[in-house]
Design an enzyme around this catalytic site. Structure first.
Site, mmCIF file in Angstrom:
data_model
loop_
_atom_site.group_PDB
_atom_site.id
_atom_site.type_symbol
_atom_site.label_atom_id
_atom_site.label_comp_id
_atom_site.label_asym_id
_atom_site.label_seq_id
_atom_site.Cartn_x
_atom_site.Cartn_y
_atom_site.Cartn_z
ATOM 1 N N HIS A 126 -2.868 3.565 6.789
ATOM 2 C CA HIS A 126 -2.207 4.604 5.980
ATOM 3 C C HIS A 126 -1.710 4.082 4.633
ATOM 4 O O HIS A 126 -1.352 4.869 3.760
ATOM 5 C CB HIS A 126 -1.063 5.260 6.765
ATOM 6 N N ASP A 156 -4.644 2.492 13.038
ATOM 7 C CA ASP A 156 -3.887 2.343 11.795
ATOM 8 C C ASP A 156 -3.947 0.914 11.260
ATOM 9 O O ASP A 156 -2.957 0.383 10.740
ATOM 10 C CB ASP A 156 -2.431 2.779 11.958
ATOM 11 N N SER A 232 5.456 -0.960 5.497
ATOM 12 C CA SER A 232 4.217 -0.759 6.245
ATOM 13 C C SER A 232 3.165 -1.784 5.836
ATOM 14 O O SER A 232 2.889 -1.964 4.646
ATOM 15 C CB SER A 232 3.675 0.649 6.014
#
Length: 492
Positions: A126, A156, A232
């Site tokens: 992402h 992911d 992230s």
């Protein structure tokens, strides 16, 4: 008249009193003087404090060693924006909406970890998904344009690469050996480039966290080390300075950190990374079944005498498990000799194997133990398309587009709250990764029309679906307990 004797006594008493007070004053001053020059507190030689200093030094050493391997990722995406249209000449005259831009650029911030000195970087899907341009900034200030080697939305995980050599790279740990309570450090770039290489510490709060709705293959390390937007793709490291997870998400009611963060275990991320580098995609093992947990209600209703296991809801026609003899209603209790107790755990273990691998399943069928050996297939990108081109149907049901339908009867009418006089085919199963599911069709829906074709039997259903176009949406007319509706299904 006061006598001389009395006067002398008074004088003597006065002198004595003065002397006493003077002496008291002197002693008090001396005492005050002693207490005002006490030494500063010094705990540097305290054994307990020394231990804490050593512990703190360890955090600093790890941070200094690992920080250069964590990078900042800047993404640029082009997004289409809806153009305003007004049938108003006055508005057109002053604002000329036809000249308004239809595209806009958006900026994103994330983190990544250098896992190979040749510039190979591990991050989240992402962070890079949909990006037109990726810029990677190293800890020494240098910036490089990155290319995407491969992405895997289901886990992911993404791999990108920059044109650089001899970069500091992190060593990989063994996430399977992590235990709840172990100390960890999270390193990334929260909120802003100005906060790059922020280090936070915490412990492993949980392992094997699943069904949290983040990825298709949830299997997270949970930590209370602070993880925030921008973290992230960053590193979660153990006290050996080894990468044991890729920071991915937080659980929060208000959007800020609430002490619950999730990281993809490095063992899982590495398997994905290796496939992306060598094949450009992730190849996963596949049983060709749909499964569900055995609830107390199901256990009672089906008369199952089990305390553990995973129930096989259906076996996909012409799939690996059907060929091996696995049946709907079987309860899987062991995989390769090890107990099976949790649905996601079984699914992740199967996905982690290679197509062609043979797994040994111990199942309970009709109250008896049975062993079934299944040669795994490759998980299709699109289950519905696989069923359409390679699947086959049995005489009393039809498997197509990621759903299973059967002839409608009185039993189904009672089960799903429908009128028994209705016509159509009843949906008994919908695969969650299918386009049918995405369109909104669910178990218990009665399909009565596809396109312009009325559906009253399996024969009608087969005929209507033989030549469905994948290039444009198809209208399904369904009836459910709450009412009737049309749903547009895009099978492309």
């Amino acid at each position: 008249m006061i006598s001389k004797r009395t006067t002398g006594f008074s004088l003597l008493f006065t002198i004595a009193l003065i002397g006493f007070v003077t002496g008291l004053t002197f002693n008090f001053s001396e005492l005050h003087s002693e207490t005002s020059i006490t030494k500063p507190i010094d705990l540097s030689q305290n054994p307990a404090v020394k231990q804490l200093q050593t512990f703190s030094e360890g955090f600093a050493v790890i941070s200094e060693a690992v920080t250069p391997t964590v990078v900042t990722i800047f993404s640029t995406k082009t997004e289409k924006v809806q153009q305003f249209k007004f049938n108003d000449p006055l508005f057109d005259r002053f604002f000329n909406p036809r000249q308004m831009p239809q595209e806009r650029k958006s900026q994103g911030l994330g983190s990544g970890v250098v896992v190979k000195s040749d510039g190979t970087i591990l991050t989240n899907n992402h962070v890079v998904e949909g990006a037109d341009d990726l810029q990677v900034k190293l800890s020494d200030g240098r910036t490089f344009t990155a290319e995407v080697i491969g992405r895997d939305p289901k886990s992911d995980v993404a791999v990108i690469k920059i044109d650089a050599e001899n970069l500091p790279s992190i060593s990989l740990g063994d996430s399977d050996k992590m235990r709840v309570g172990e100390w960890v450090l999270a390193i990334g770039n929260p909120f802003s480039e100005n906060l790059n290489h922020t280090v936070t510490q915490g412990i492993v709060s949980g392992i094997g966290r699943s069904e949290v709705g983040i990825t298709a293959y949830d299997n997270f390390i949970q930590t209370d080390a602070a993880i925030n937007p921008g973290n992230s793709g960053g590193a979660l490291v153990n006290l050996k300075g080894q990468l044991i997870g890729i920071n991915t998400a937080i659980l929060s009611r208000g959007g800020g950190f609430a002490g619950v963060g999730f990281a993809i275990p490095i063992n899982q991320a590495k398997e994905v990374m290796d496939d992306l580098i060598s094949q450009g995609k992730v190849v996963r093992g596949w049983l060709g079944v749909t499964i569900q947990n055995v609830t107390p209600e199901l256990k009672e209703a089906m008369g199952l005498e089990v305390d553990k296991g995973i129930l096989v809801s259906s076996v996909l026609a012409n799939g690996p498990s059907e060929k091996a003899g696995l049946e709907s209603g079987d309860v899987i209790i062991e995989l390769d000799g090890k107990d099976v107790e949790e649905l996601n755990s079984l699914r992740n273990k199967i996905a982690g194997k290679d197509p062609g691998d043979v797994v040994k399943l111990k199942v309970i069928r009709d109250g008896k133990d049975k062993t079934v050996k299944v040669k795994l297939g490759e998980l299709p990108e699109d289950i519905a398309e696989w069923q359409r081109t390679k699947g086959k149907s049995s005489g009393n049901s039809e498997d197509l587009f990621g759903m299973k339908v059967k002839p409608f009867n009185e039993d189904f009418a009672k089960k799903f709250g429908l009128d028994k006089s209705e016509k159509g085919v009843i949906v008994t199963l919908v695969h969650p990764n299918s386009s049918i599911f995405s369109a909104g069709i669910r178990e218990g829906d009665l399909i009565q029309k596809i396109g312009k074709q009325k559906i009253e039997s399996l024969k009608d259903f087969k005929k209507a679906t033989e030549n469905i176009s994948k290039d444009s949406p198809v209208a399904f007319y369904i009836k459910r307990e709450s009412g009737s509706l049309f749903l547009a299904v895009n099978l492309g």
